[in-house]
Enzyme design. Structure first.
Site, PDB file in Angstrom:
ATOM      1  N   HIS A   1      34.901  44.885  26.960  1.00  0.00           N
ATOM      2  CA  HIS A   1      34.868  43.470  27.353  1.00  0.00           C
ATOM      3  C   HIS A   1      35.679  43.242  28.624  1.00  0.00           C
ATOM      4  O   HIS A   1      36.901  43.080  28.586  1.00  0.00           O
ATOM      5  CB  HIS A   1      35.423  42.621  26.194  1.00  0.00           C
ATOM      6  CG  HIS A   1      35.199  41.153  26.360  1.00  0.00           C
ATOM      7  ND1 HIS A   1      34.607  40.369  25.398  1.00  0.00           N
ATOM      8  CD2 HIS A   1      35.465  40.308  27.376  1.00  0.00           C
ATOM      9  CE1 HIS A   1      34.540  39.117  25.807  1.00  0.00           C
ATOM     10  NE2 HIS A   1      35.071  39.050  27.024  1.00  0.00           N
TER      11      HIS A   1
ATOM     12  N   HIS B   1      35.130  41.109  32.441  1.00  0.00           N
ATOM     13  CA  HIS B   1      34.286  40.307  33.339  1.00  0.00           C
ATOM     14  C   HIS B   1      34.486  40.757  34.784  1.00  0.00           C
ATOM     15  O   HIS B   1      35.623  40.817  35.269  1.00  0.00           O
ATOM     16  CB  HIS B   1      34.646  38.827  33.239  1.00  0.00           C
ATOM     17  CG  HIS B   1      34.343  38.210  31.911  1.00  0.00           C
ATOM     18  ND1 HIS B   1      33.254  37.398  31.709  1.00  0.00           N
ATOM     19  CD2 HIS B   1      34.983  38.289  30.708  1.00  0.00           C
ATOM     20  CE1 HIS B   1      33.242  36.980  30.436  1.00  0.00           C
ATOM     21  NE2 HIS B   1      34.279  37.513  29.820  1.00  0.00           N
TER      22      HIS B   1
ATOM     23  N   GLY C   1      31.621  31.288  28.678  1.00  0.00           N
ATOM     24  CA  GLY C   1      31.920  29.931  29.126  1.00  0.00           C
ATOM     25  C   GLY C   1      32.668  29.157  28.054  1.00  0.00           C
ATOM     26  O   GLY C   1      33.085  29.729  27.040  1.00  0.00           O
TER      27      GLY C   1
ATOM     28  N   GLU D   1      37.022  31.960  19.959  1.00  0.00           N
ATOM     29  CA  GLU D   1      38.100  31.991  20.949  1.00  0.00           C
ATOM     30  C   GLU D   1      38.851  30.659  20.922  1.00  0.00           C
ATOM     31  O   GLU D   1      39.938  30.554  21.470  1.00  0.00           O
ATOM     32  CB  GLU D   1      37.458  32.228  22.330  1.00  0.00           C
ATOM     33  CG  GLU D   1      38.370  32.865  23.350  1.00  0.00           C
ATOM     34  CD  GLU D   1      37.660  33.123  24.678  1.00  0.00           C
ATOM     35  OE1 GLU D   1      36.446  32.912  24.789  1.00  0.00           O
ATOM     36  OE2 GLU D   1      38.354  33.545  25.614  1.00  0.00           O
TER      37      GLU D   1
ATOM     38  N   ASP E   1      39.553  41.594  29.162  1.00  0.00           N
ATOM     39  CA  ASP E   1      38.790  40.353  29.399  1.00  0.00           C
ATOM     40  C   ASP E   1      38.661  40.154  30.919  1.00  0.00           C
ATOM     41  O   ASP E   1      37.560  40.250  31.455  1.00  0.00           O
ATOM     42  CB  ASP E   1      39.446  39.141  28.733  1.00  0.00           C
ATOM     43  CG  ASP E   1      38.486  37.971  28.559  1.00  0.00           C
ATOM     44  OD1 ASP E   1      37.272  38.190  28.627  1.00  0.00           O
ATOM     45  OD2 ASP E   1      38.960  36.845  28.345  1.00  0.00           O
TER      46      ASP E   1
HETATM   47  O1  LIG Z   1      37.355  34.687  27.851  1.00  0.00           O
HETATM   48  C1  LIG Z   1      36.346  34.119  28.273  1.00  0.00           C
HETATM   49  N1  LIG Z   1      35.659  33.275  27.462  1.00  0.00           N
HETATM   50  C2  LIG Z   1      34.526  32.639  27.864  1.00  0.00           C
HETATM   51  N2  LIG Z   1      34.039  32.774  29.091  1.00  0.00           N
HETATM   52  C3  LIG Z   1      34.697  33.578  29.944  1.00  0.00           C
HETATM   53  C4  LIG Z   1      35.852  34.276  29.597  1.00  0.00           C
HETATM   54  N3  LIG Z   1      36.270  34.983  30.666  1.00  0.00           N
HETATM   55  C5  LIG Z   1      35.388  34.747  31.640  1.00  0.00           C
HETATM   56  N4  LIG Z   1      34.460  33.880  31.222  1.00  0.00           N
HETATM   57  C6  LIG Z   1      33.347  33.323  31.977  1.00  0.00           C
HETATM   58  C7  LIG Z   1      33.724  32.961  33.412  1.00  0.00           C
HETATM   59  C8  LIG Z   1      32.881  33.858  34.252  1.00  0.00           C
HETATM   60  O2  LIG Z   1      32.450  33.257  35.455  1.00  0.00           O
HETATM   61  C9  LIG Z   1      31.710  34.198  33.346  1.00  0.00           C
HETATM   62  C10 LIG Z   1      30.932  35.439  33.675  1.00  0.00           C
HETATM   63  O3  LIG Z   1      31.731  36.548  33.847  1.00  0.00           O
HETATM   64  O4  LIG Z   1      32.321  34.296  32.069  1.00  0.00           O
HETATM   65 ZN   LIG Z   2      35.326  37.199  27.974  1.00  0.00          ZN
END
Ligand SMILES: O=c1[nH]cnc2c1ncn2[C@H]1C[C@H](O)[C@@H](CO)O1
Ligand SMILES: [Zn+2]
EC number: 3.5.4.4
Length: 335
Positions: free
Chosen positions: A17, A19, A174, A204, A281
């Site tokens: 995980h 991003h 998101g 979350e 993350d």
């Molecule tokens: O931890 C998260 N939870 C939900 N959405 C997230 C998290 N970290 C990043 N994102 C979102 C913001 C980014 O623009 C998108 C794609 O990577 O995913």
């Molecule tokens: Zn995430």
């Protein structure tokens, strides 16, 4: 005996995980800003302030704010390729042997790229990274939870384009709200029908039911899933179904998924037999590395090497690797 930071760094790792847009190093952000002709702070301290989660973050939404700063720099194929390559270099420094890199293709089309061009650029950067750093990887494509079903469906349709390689699974990311998973049931049914491996951000924001809904709709992995700590009666189901939680200690504290380290449910879940894994993350937004996350867990819970090896085995088993990737890494992770 406690493992040192060096020993923890050197353990072979798998990261499920991470991003892309939350994990670009500061040096690469400077390169990308220049290419995009975007002015950014000159001092590292001021830049760090823009690209990391605010210390005052009270929620997941606060945590997500820095993404608005970096996304305008990620709108060309060159930028996306550089970002993906940069992330693999960082993974190498953590002794990651395999990583799944997730991003939302729709967030990278403001400069005119098609969704397909976005994915091709990222996977090209990943492949170059593998060639130079011997870190294997796959891309995971995210739909954003604020997007319409039609928009997210276009991302799901990318999986049917035979020419895309190293695209291994789907996710929804998101802001999270109670009951969000069921809003996307029609998409998730399509994902299942097409046999696309599925992980979903859930649990979350204190919404434990989202975790169970995600499992019901076909997710084999849960992004974070922290809220399931509040439903111990469901743990047996998670264990039975071999559901894997992609946990990220620093991020989970920043988003207030958990109030403090003592209450982090990683050890409780691990001891109960739930498949938990360790992830960053977002390396930059959370200002962390995978080694930092290992160090934190070792400090908090006194984990020995056997625990970290078991956790890596869980990650190996839950990964969306190709059969070839799995065969190549089996000796290292299935000891
Ligand atoms: O931890 C998260 N939870 C939900 N959405 C997230 C998290 N970290 C990043 N994102 C979102 C913001 C980014 O623009 C998108 C794609 O990577 O995913
Ligand atoms: Zn995430």
């Amino acid at each position: 005996m406690c493992l040192s930071r060096t020993e923890l760094n050197q353990l072979p790792k798998i990261e499920l995980h991470c991003h892309l847009d939350g994990s670009i190093s500061m040096a690469t952000i400077r390169v990308l800003a220049e290419k995009a002709r975007i002015s950014i702070p000159e001092s590292d301290e001021a830049l760090r302030f823009k690209i990391t989660a605010p210390e005052s973050a009270e929620s997941l939404l606060d945590y997500l704010a820095p993404f608005d700063f970096v996304l305008p720099m990620l709108q060309t194929q060159e930028a996306l390729e550089l970002a993906a390559y940069d992330l693999i270099a960082q993974a190498k420094a953590d002794h990651v042997r395999y990583i799944e890199v997730r991003f939302a293709p729709t967030l990278h089309t403001a400069g005119g790229l098609s969704l397909e061009q976005v994915v091709v650029a990222v996977t090209k950067g990943l492949a170059k990274g593998e060639a130079d750093f011997a870190v294997k990887s796959n891309a995971l494509l995210c739909g954003m939870r604020h997007e319409s079903v039609d928009t997210i469906m276009k991302v799901v349709d990318l999986f049917s384009k035979g020419e895309l390689t190293h695209v291994a699974g789907f996710d929804l990311a998101g802001g999270e709200a109670d009951g969000y998973v069921s809003d996307f049931a029609s998409i998730l049914e399509m994902v299942k029908e097409r046999g696309i491996p599925l992980t979903l951000h859930a649990g979350e924001c204190g919404c434990a039911q989202n975790v169970m809904d995600a499992i019901e709709l076909g997710a084999t992995r849960i992004g974070h899933g922290v809220a399931i700590k509040d439903m111990p009666d469901k743990w047996a189901e998670l264990i039975d179904k071999k559901i894997t939680l992609e946990m990220a200690p620093t991020s989970n504290i920043q988003t207030k998924a958990i109030d403090k380290a003592e209450n982090y449910p990683f050890k409780t879940l691990f001891d109960a037999g739930v498949r938990v894994t360790i992830n960053t993350d977002n390396r930059t937004v959370s200002d962390t590395t995978l080694t930092d996350e290992y160090v934190k867990l070792a400090d908090w819970f006194g984990f020995d090497e056997a625990v970290f090896r078991q956790v890596a085995r869980y990650a190996f088993e839950a990964s969306f690797m190709s059969p070839q990737q799995r065969a190549d890494l089996a000796d290292e992770f299935m000891l």
